[in-house]
Scaffold this motif. Structure first.
Motif, short mmCIF file in Angstrom:
data_model
loop_
_atom_site.label_atom_id
_atom_site.label_comp_id
_atom_site.label_asym_id
_atom_site.label_seq_id
_atom_site.Cartn_x
_atom_site.Cartn_y
_atom_site.Cartn_z
N GLU A 166 0.85 -1.13 0.02
CA GLU A 166 -0.07 -0.11 -0.09
C GLU A 166 0.81 1.19 -0.16
N VAL A 167 1.89 1.23 0.70
CA VAL A 167 2.84 2.61 0.98
C VAL A 167 3.71 2.71 -0.24
N LEU A 168 4.05 1.38 -0.99
CA LEU A 168 4.86 1.61 -2.27
C LEU A 168 3.85 2.10 -3.15
N GLY A 169 2.50 1.79 -3.24
CA GLY A 169 1.78 2.26 -4.30
C GLY A 169 1.25 3.87 -4.13
N SER A 170 1.69 4.42 -2.83
CA SER A 170 0.93 5.71 -2.64
C SER A 170 2.17 6.98 -3.29
N LYS A 171 1.89 8.05 -2.76
CA LYS A 171 2.86 9.16 -3.07
C LYS A 171 3.85 9.51 -1.96
N ILE A 172 3.85 8.76 -0.86
CA ILE A 172 4.97 8.55 -0.05
C ILE A 172 6.39 8.12 -0.64
N LYS A 173 7.43 9.04 -0.45
CA LYS A 173 8.64 8.86 -1.05
C LYS A 173 9.28 8.00 -0.54
N ARG B 281 -7.05 3.27 10.26
CA ARG B 281 -7.79 2.40 9.35
C ARG B 281 -9.36 2.84 9.06
N LEU B 282 -9.92 2.92 10.26
CA LEU B 282 -11.38 3.42 10.34
C LEU B 282 -11.52 4.74 9.38
N CYS B 283 -10.60 5.58 9.69
CA CYS B 283 -10.83 7.15 9.01
C CYS B 283 -10.61 6.58 7.52
N ARG C 67 -10.37 12.08 6.00
CA ARG C 67 -9.11 12.29 5.51
C ARG C 67 -8.07 12.86 6.29
N ASP C 68 -8.64 13.51 7.53
CA ASP C 68 -7.78 14.15 8.43
C ASP C 68 -7.92 13.73 9.74
N ILE C 69 -6.77 13.67 10.56
CA ILE C 69 -6.63 13.20 11.79
C ILE C 69 -5.49 14.32 12.44
N VAL D 296 1.86 0.66 15.21
CA VAL D 296 0.74 1.53 14.74
C VAL D 296 0.72 1.17 13.13
N LEU D 297 1.84 1.08 12.52
CA LEU D 297 1.86 0.96 10.97
C LEU D 297 1.33 -0.52 10.45
N GLN D 298 1.53 -1.46 11.30
CA GLN D 298 0.81 -2.61 10.91
C GLN D 298 -0.56 -2.63 11.28
N ALA D 299 -0.99 -2.02 12.28
CA ALA D 299 -2.51 -1.95 12.80
C ALA D 299 -3.18 -1.34 11.47
N THR D 300 -2.54 -0.21 11.00
CA THR D 300 -3.17 0.32 9.68
C THR D 300 -3.49 -0.29 8.54
N MET D 301 -2.74 -1.36 8.48
CA MET D 301 -3.03 -2.09 7.18
C MET D 301 -2.72 -1.28 5.88
N GLY D 302 -1.71 -0.57 5.84
CA GLY D 302 -1.72 0.35 4.80
C GLY D 302 -2.38 1.75 4.68
N SER D 303 -3.57 1.98 5.44
CA SER D 303 -4.15 3.09 5.47
C SER D 303 -3.61 4.52 5.86
N ILE D 304 -2.20 4.30 6.43
CA ILE D 304 -1.42 5.43 6.51
C ILE D 304 -1.06 6.18 5.41
#
Length: 239
Positions: free
Chosen positions: A35-42, A116-118, A124-126, A140-148
């Motif tokens: 999920e993170v690799l497919g996002s805009k996170i560098k 993940r719920l958001c 979109r904002d926390i 935390v990252l593991q629990a987000t399952m990529g939603s981060i």
């Protein structure tokens, strides 16, 4: 192969102060990493037991041994890949939708689940208080399952943030209005408090509305888990 200095750097990223110092965080777990690799996170670098199996050719991939991966992984059973990414800069918050605020949440699993719920409910904002657990904590990252990768998260003093907003502010309390019968607006702020203490006094004073989730039956349970409560509130907000 990986040099010792790089192994030391990656290992240090398990701690918040070094994540902040280097502006980097570690992602493990196949689903989250994809999920993170497919996002805009560098991306910074990807470390893999078998670099040839990596399909994303745009990221620098370094071969790593099983022994080296075990040394730097936070998982009991590393799955062969470890990604290092640059911490993204928080964007400006929306004023046309709901914003979720977390006040002093300490459990990594709870924060990860809330992120993940958001993502699920399209919030979109926390906004996090400065004493909330770091969202780039490995657990935390593991629990987000990529939603981060899809939720904008910002850490800031809550009192000052809430004073500036023009949105209605809904706090979760034991003595609030029944969420099931409340008329909720199309946009606003909803606050989730600390697992044991709830919303802090200074933040509670900024709330314009109080909400509660009614208890059913004869249960003597003192309160709901904060992530479970967030799920119910977000469902009602969208309903």
């Amino acid at each position: 192969m990986v040099v010792k200095s790089e192994l030391k750097l990656i290992k240090s990223l398990q701690q918040k102060k070094y994540r902040n110092e280097h502006g980097l965080f570690v992602v493990e777990g196949k689903k989250t990493l994809e999920e993170v690799l497919g996002s805009k996170i560098k991306p910074y670098k990807l470390f893999a037991l078998d670099p040839k199996s990596v399909t994303q050719k745009s990221i620098q991939t370094v071969q790593i041994s099983s022994r080296e991966l075990s040394q730097i992984s936070s998982l009991k059973n590393p799955n062969g890949y470890l990604g290092v990414f640059y911490i993204p800069t928080s964007k400006a918050q929306t004023t046309s939708d709901w914003i979720l605020v977390v006040d002093g949440i300490q459990d990594p699993g709870n924060l990860g689940t809330i992120i993940r719920l958001c993502d699920w409910f399209g919030v979109r904002d926390i906004i996090c208080s400065l004493d909330t657990v770091d969202c780039y904590n490995p657990k935390v990252l593991q629990a987000t399952m990529g939603s981060i990768a899809r939720v904008n998260i910002k850490y800031t003093p809550l009192k000052e943030f809430l004073k500036k907003t023009q949105l209605p502010i809904y706090g979760t309390f034991m003595d609030g209005e029944n969420i099931n019968t409340s008329k909720l607006p199309k946009k606003g702020i909803v606050i989730m408090g600390n697992e044991g203490k709830g919303i802090s006094r200074a933040v509670a004073q900024q709330c314009t509305h109080k909400l509660t989730i009614p208890q059913s039956g004869e249960s003597t349970t003192e309160s709901l888990n904060v992530a479970s409560a967030a799920a119910i509130l977000l469902h009602e907000i969208r309903r």
